[in-house]
Structure formats: C-alpha cells, structure tokens
Design a protein around this motif. Structure first.
Motif, PDB file in Angstrom:
ATOM      1  N   ASP A   1       0.827  -1.202   0.000  1.00 26.49           N
ATOM      2  CA  ASP A   1       0.000   0.000   0.000  1.00 26.49           C
ATOM      3  C   ASP A   1       0.865   1.257   0.000  1.00 26.49           C
ATOM      4  OD1 ASP A   1      -2.366  -1.353  -0.053  1.00 26.49           O
ATOM      5  OD2 ASP A   1      -2.750  -1.232   2.100  1.00 26.49           O
ATOM      6  N   GLN A   2       2.015   1.196   0.657  1.00 26.27           N
ATOM      7  CA  GLN A   2       2.936   2.330   0.670  1.00 26.27           C
ATOM      8  C   GLN A   2       3.392   2.657  -0.755  1.00 26.27           C
ATOM      9  OE1 GLN A   2       3.538   3.638   3.649  1.00 26.27           O
ATOM     10  NE2 GLN A   2       5.268   5.017   3.416  1.00 26.27           N
ATOM     11  N   ARG A   3       3.756   1.602  -1.510  1.00 26.23           N
ATOM     12  CA  ARG A   3       4.194   1.832  -2.898  1.00 26.23           C
ATOM     13  C   ARG A   3       3.046   2.360  -3.750  1.00 26.23           C
ATOM     14  NH1 ARG A   3       6.932  -3.024  -1.654  1.00 26.23           N
ATOM     15  NH2 ARG A   3       5.260  -4.249  -2.606  1.00 26.23           N
ATOM     16  N   LEU A   4       1.841   1.825  -3.524  1.00 26.01           N
ATOM     17  CA  LEU A   4       0.671   2.283  -4.282  1.00 26.01           C
ATOM     18  C   LEU A   4       0.388   3.752  -3.995  1.00 26.01           C
ATOM     19  CD1 LEU A   4      -1.696   1.543  -6.149  1.00 26.01           C
ATOM     20  CD2 LEU A   4      -2.972   0.819  -4.111  1.00 26.01           C
ATOM     21  N   MET A   5       0.507   4.150  -2.721  1.00 24.93           N
ATOM     22  CA  MET A   5       0.259   5.541  -2.357  1.00 24.93           C
ATOM     23  C   MET A   5       1.319   6.460  -2.957  1.00 24.93           C
ATOM     24  SD  MET A   5      -1.788   7.572  -0.666  1.00 24.93           S
ATOM     25  CE  MET A   5      -2.602   6.676   0.678  1.00 24.93           C
ATOM     26  N   GLN A   6       2.567   6.045  -2.931  1.00 26.20           N
ATOM     27  CA  GLN A   6       3.639   6.860  -3.514  1.00 26.20           C
ATOM     28  C   GLN A   6       3.417   7.073  -4.997  1.00 26.20           C
ATOM     29  OE1 GLN A   6       7.015   4.549  -2.329  1.00 26.20           O
ATOM     30  NE2 GLN A   6       7.231   5.558  -0.323  1.00 26.20           N
ATOM     31  N   SER A   7       2.950   6.025  -5.686  1.00 30.50           N
ATOM     32  CA  SER A   7       2.661   6.147  -7.106  1.00 30.50           C
ATOM     33  C   SER A   7       1.515   7.128  -7.347  1.00 30.50           C
ATOM     34  CB  SER A   7       2.308   4.761  -7.673  1.00 30.50           C
ATOM     35  OG  SER A   7       1.956   4.865  -9.028  1.00 30.50           O
ATOM     36  N   TYR A   8       0.489   7.050  -6.494  1.00 33.18           N
ATOM     37  CA  TYR A   8      -0.652   7.954  -6.632  1.00 33.18           C
ATOM     38  C   TYR A   8      -0.226   9.399  -6.392  1.00 33.18           C
ATOM     39  CZ  TYR A   8      -5.074  10.272  -5.598  1.00 33.18           C
ATOM     40  OH  TYR A   8      -6.131  11.143  -5.590  1.00 33.18           O
ATOM     41  N   LEU A   9       0.564   9.639  -5.327  1.00 35.97           N
ATOM     42  CA  LEU A   9       0.970  11.002  -4.999  1.00 35.97           C
ATOM     43  C   LEU A   9       1.870  11.587  -6.087  1.00 35.97           C
ATOM     44  CD1 LEU A   9       1.700  10.638  -1.173  1.00 35.97           C
ATOM     45  CD2 LEU A   9      -0.301  11.667  -2.258  1.00 35.97           C
ATOM     46  N   ALA A  10       2.662  10.739  -6.737  1.00 32.22           N
ATOM     47  CA  ALA A  10       3.537  11.228  -7.795  1.00 32.22           C
ATOM     48  C   ALA A  10       2.753  11.802  -8.962  1.00 32.22           C
ATOM     49  CB  ALA A  10       4.447  10.087  -8.276  1.00 32.22           C
ATOM     50  N   SER A  11       1.542  11.296  -9.169  1.00 32.95           N
ATOM     51  CA  SER A  11       0.718  11.774 -10.290  1.00 32.95           C
ATOM     52  C   SER A  11      -0.366  12.748  -9.854  1.00 32.95           C
ATOM     53  CB  SER A  11       0.070  10.578 -11.004  1.00 32.95           C
ATOM     54  OG  SER A  11      -0.718   9.822 -10.107  1.00 32.95           O
ATOM     55  N   HIS A  12      -0.409  13.092  -8.560  1.00 33.57           N
ATOM     56  CA  HIS A  12      -1.406  14.047  -8.052  1.00 33.57           C
ATOM     57  C   HIS A  12      -0.686  15.063  -7.148  1.00 33.57           C
ATOM     58  CE1 HIS A  12      -3.907  10.636  -9.266  1.00 33.57           C
ATOM     59  NE2 HIS A  12      -4.906  11.501  -9.370  1.00 33.57           N
TER      60      HIS A  12
END
Length: 250
Positions: A23-34
């Motif tokens: 989930d940490q990696r998923l959140m980092q990916s989301y924040l990188a695009s938002h």
C-alpha cells in the motif's frame, strides 16, 4: 488494502507510516501523479515531525507527585478565580514541559496564517489522536460549564449541541502566547467527536468576524465574543456535520 482515490484516513495512515509495504508503494505512485494531494500530505508530514519532536522528550519524563491533579486542586481551592487562571497556565507549562512550549509557538504561528488554526491542531492532537489525557472529565453539561468558568469567567456559555446528539465529555487546558486556552470535547452515542475551543485574541487584540473554513477533513466554525475567540471544530464529511451547522446557526 487502501482504496483509490485514497480517503483522508488512508492519507493519514500513510503519514503515520501505518500502511503495508504494497500500500505504501501504491500511495507513492498515486501522490507522484497528483501533486495537489502530495502537497497536502507533505504539510501533514511536517506537522507530524514537529509533534513527534515536541512530544518525544516530554512523554519520557518521570511522574512528578507535585503535579497530581487532586493535590493541585486543594492548593488552588481558596484562591481567587483570576489567580486560578494564571496558575492553570503555569500548571500546563510545567506538566507538559517542552510540549506546551513548542505547541504554543506552533499554534501561534499557525493562527497568524489562518483563523483558529490552533483549534484544528488541538483537535487533531487531543481529540483524534488522544496523545495526552484530558485534564477534566464530566458526566453532564453543567459540571463541564463549572470547570470552564473556573478559568474563563467572562467567556460565552458552552454551546448546547444536544439536539444534534452531542454532549460535552472532557476538557483540556492549553497555552498560547496570548494566555490560557481550553478545548471541550463533545461526543455523540456513536463515538463521533467534535470540539469547542476558546482562546484569547491574537496579537493586537485581533477579534474574528463570524466565519467558516475547511482544512483537510476538518471544518471550523469560528467567531468572537467579549474578550475571546471561539471555534467549533467538526469532521466535515460526516452525517452529523450539516445538523451541527444548523444547530450553531451557521
């Protein structure tokens, strides 16, 4: 597994490092695009670092029997209400130590940037996180009003939120650079919490017009009365939020 887009709870879990590695990696990916969400998360992370730094030493201090609440109440029992208010500020400074010093500095800086930011900070610190215990707990509104009157003799009465299902359950004294402040926590039968916050005006006796603002998941309804600034802090995305605003006539 977190949801996408992430909720405020997911974002706070990320800030508090409570997510699983995936989930940490998923959140980092989301924040990188938002980037707009990432900026908000960075601000929360900065607040969290400040709080951890402020609380790190204070929570490890040994208990001081001279600060036992029952003993302090006996010592202050026969003194005037005005002296009680001054002693309460000193009590908070001594018992919380470094926490209150940094907290006062942090809250004053925040309040200079946005109305009643210290009220929202206090809600997150004491009502949401429960990092430190309450100074006073009450079983009815009159007992809580009596507690508040000991320190704020000219303040407005506590708002009656019983029509929205909320009653006052606990109170905490706080300190600001302008003097003593207090937060009263209300709770409904489901466990939802809101807070009533009272503090002296900011620098140059700055009083507030009646207003409202949102910060993340919280909504603050604020105003001023004789000698004090006030705020009611409400989790904005809850079924009770609209009913509370109607009860407060905002």
């Amino acid at each position: 597994m977190i949801s996408m887009p992430p909720s405020d709870s997911d974002l706070h879990a990320y800030v508090d490092r409570q997510l699983s590695p995936s989930d940490q990696r998923l959140m980092q990916s989301y924040l990188a695009s938002h980037p707009e969400v990432a900026a908000r998360v960075r601000a929360w992370q900065q607040d969290a670092r400040h709080l951890r730094t402020a609380l790190g030493g204070a929570l490890q201090q040994p208990a001081n029997p001279d600060l036992d609440p029952a003993m302090i109440r006996r010592r202050l029992k026969y003194r005037s209400r005005r002296y009680l208010a001054s002693a309460a500020v000193l009590l908070v400074a001594l018992s919380v130590g470094a926490v209150s010093g940094w907290q006062a500095r942090e809250m004053t800086l925040l309040s200079a940037a946005a109305p009643m930011a210290d009220a929202m900070q206090a809600y997150r610190l004491f009502a949401q996180e429960g990092i430190l215990p309450a100074d006073y707990q009450a079983d009815d509104e009159q007992h809580m009003q009596d507690w508040l009157d000991r320190y704020f003799t000219r303040a407005n009465r506590l708002p009656d939120l019983s029509n929205a299902g909320f009653k006052p359950v606990s109170g905490r004294l706080l300190s600001t650079e302008q003097g003593a402040a207090a937060m009263v926590v209300y709770q409904d039968p489901s466990g939802q919490k809101i807070s009533f916050y009272v503090r002296p005006p900011g620098p140059r006796n700055f009083l507030l017009p009646r207003g409202s603002r949102r910060d993340g998941e919280l909504q603050a309804e604020y105003w001023s009365g004789p000698g004090y600034n006030y705020a009611v802090v409400i989790p904005s995305d809850t079924p009770a939020a609209q009913k509370l605003r109607q009860t407060l006539n905002f």
